[in-house]
Design an enzyme around this catalytic site. Structure first.
Site, PDB file in Angstrom:
ATOM      1  N   GLU A 133       0.791  -1.243   0.000  1.00  0.00           N
ATOM      2  CA  GLU A 133       0.000   0.000   0.000  1.00  0.00           C
ATOM      3  C   GLU A 133       0.824   1.296   0.000  1.00  0.00           C
ATOM      4  O   GLU A 133       0.539   2.222   0.749  1.00  0.00           O
ATOM      5  CB  GLU A 133      -0.947  -0.002   1.208  1.00  0.00           C
ATOM      6  CG  GLU A 133      -1.835  -1.231   1.256  1.00  0.00           C
ATOM      7  CD  GLU A 133      -2.792  -1.267   2.447  1.00  0.00           C
ATOM      8  OE1 GLU A 133      -2.651  -0.428   3.348  1.00  0.00           O
ATOM      9  OE2 GLU A 133      -3.664  -2.133   2.467  1.00  0.00           O
ATOM     10  N   GLU A 240      -5.983 -10.952  -1.155  1.00  0.00           N
ATOM     11  CA  GLU A 240      -6.817 -10.756   0.045  1.00  0.00           C
ATOM     12  C   GLU A 240      -8.300 -10.751  -0.318  1.00  0.00           C
ATOM     13  O   GLU A 240      -9.082  -9.949   0.190  1.00  0.00           O
ATOM     14  CB  GLU A 240      -6.440  -9.432   0.742  1.00  0.00           C
ATOM     15  CG  GLU A 240      -4.958  -9.320   1.055  1.00  0.00           C
ATOM     16  CD  GLU A 240      -4.591  -8.062   1.848  1.00  0.00           C
ATOM     17  OE1 GLU A 240      -5.485  -7.403   2.406  1.00  0.00           O
ATOM     18  OE2 GLU A 240      -3.387  -7.746   1.887  1.00  0.00           O
TER      19      GLU A 240
HETATM   20  C1  GLA Z   1      -4.884  -4.660   4.436  1.00  0.00           C
HETATM   21  C2  GLA Z   1      -3.660  -5.470   4.792  1.00  0.00           C
HETATM   22  C3  GLA Z   1      -4.031  -6.781   5.411  1.00  0.00           C
HETATM   23  C4  GLA Z   1      -5.118  -6.623   6.448  1.00  0.00           C
HETATM   24  C5  GLA Z   1      -6.292  -5.919   5.863  1.00  0.00           C
HETATM   25  C6  GLA Z   1      -7.373  -5.758   6.883  1.00  0.00           C
HETATM   26  O1  GLA Z   1      -5.522  -5.107   3.316  1.00  0.00           O
HETATM   27  O2  GLA Z   1      -2.837  -5.736   3.691  1.00  0.00           O
HETATM   28  O3  GLA Z   1      -2.903  -7.315   6.034  1.00  0.00           O
HETATM   29  O4  GLA Z   1      -4.630  -5.908   7.560  1.00  0.00           O
HETATM   30  O5  GLA Z   1      -5.863  -4.634   5.443  1.00  0.00           O
HETATM   31  O6  GLA Z   1      -7.513  -6.831   7.735  1.00  0.00           O
END
Ligand code: GLA
Length: 330
Positions: A133, A240
């Site tokens: 990020e 994710e």
């Molecule tokens: C981001 C992070 C993850 C997690 C999510 C929320 O996407 O990359 O590691 O913390 O937020 O759970």
């Protein structure tokens, strides 16, 4: 009761199927985990604050235990995440009087941390989200304002990838981000990756977090994103994935999952996996951010205490329509 077929086996020819786990869910969700997944990501255990809460104190117990579980069941491990603006302790950036540390000090910390962590899991963790990020969401800035950027400067990304590569030359190194299908942010992420590659930085993949909603991003934007990222000449991973039943922070909570929501969500998952299959040549892994709807971070994000049902298995660990919709794409 007849058991449903295994997700990971169904997609074995296309990509790995993973789940984010923690020390608790590998126990409470063991049956589903072992049956349906062949890859894991530590939900928190490998983040900076978990592994090195104090300058001279590393804590590897939970992360080690997760890697052991994975090996016991022949699952791969994605490393997540070395450098992020969240879940990083204050001491990394500030001295005891609260003053920002110098570039040299913070850079030394970055390198030491990456070296220690990546070396420890060399040969056992096959890929790392080296930087998470770093790109800014809105505005013209390419990079998000963070203390990594402020203390070290723009080359903190380069230094992070170089350090990870030094510590494990075999590991696949990823840049990972969210809102990855938003056209503006996608363009910025592409710019960043192109720049890193042109400077010879060892970056091998783009991780699409894929925290998606019932109606957004549009399937066209998802396809454009897979296309544009693939054109950078890097491997892709969905890192994710979850599909919230809400579209906005303002949406009122549902008391329970309804048949109509179950079907809409199944269609979204079906469309997503149809695309993943089409891009299977460049996608190596699809990881869900959790296993079943009884344990999801979305119960508290973006609204605290608003129950969500974003995954393939329900709160009783039974497969949902989304599960069967995906299986039809295998
Ligand atoms: C981001 C992070 C993850 C997690 C999510 C929320 O996407 O990359 O590691 O913390 O937020 O759970």
């Amino acid at each position: 009761m007849e058991e449903e077929p295994s997700l990971a086996k169904a997609f074995a020819q296309s990509f790995r199927v993973g789940a984010a786990v923690n020390g608790e869910t590998v126990v409470t969700h063991e049956t589903l985990l072992v049956r349906h997944f062949n890859s894991i990501t530590a939900e928190n255990a490998m983040k900076f604050a978990s592994l090195q809460p104090l300058p001279d104190h590393y804590r590897f117990e939970e992360a080690d235990a997760l890697v052991d579980v994975a090996e016991e069941h022949g699952m791969a491990v994605r490393g997540h995440t070395l450098i992020w603006h969240n879940q990083t302790p204050e001491w990394v950036f500030r001295d005891q009087s609260g003053r920002l540390k110098s570039r040299r000090e913070v850079l030394t910390t970055l390198k030491d941390h990456i070296n220690r962590v990546v070396s420890r899991y060399r040969g056992r963790v096959y890929c790392w989200d080296v930087v998470n990020e770093a790109v800014s969401d809105g505005g013209d800035d390419l990079l998000r304002k963070s203390l990594w950027l402020e203390t070290i400067g723009e080359d903190y990304l380069i230094e992070a990838f170089l350090a990870a590569h030094d510590a494990d030359p075999q590991a696949q190194l990823f840049y990972n981000d969210y809102n990855e299908c938003d056209p503006q942010k996608r363009a910025k992420i592409c710019r960043l990756i192109r720049r890193l590659k042109s400077e010879g930085v060892p970056i091998h993949g783009m991780g699409l977090q894929a925290h998606w909603h019932l109606n957004s991003p549009g399937i066209d934007d998802i396809e454009r994103s897979l296309n544009d990222y693939a054109e950078l000449g890097v491997r892709l991973q969905i890192t994710e994935l979850d599909i919230s039943v809400y579209n906005h922070r303002e949406d009122p909570p549902y008391r329970q999952m309804t048949p109509s929501l179950l079907l809409q969500q199944a269609e979204r998952y079906r469309a997503a996996f149809r695309l993943f299959k089409r891009y299977a040549e460049v996608i190596d892994s699809v990881t869900f951010w959790g296993i079943a709807d009884d344990r999801t971070w979305l119960d508290n994000f973006p609204v605290r205490g608003r129950k969500d049902w974003p995954l393939l298995f329900d709160t009783d660990h039974r497969p949902k329509p989304a599960f069967y919709a995906i299986m039809e794409q295998a």
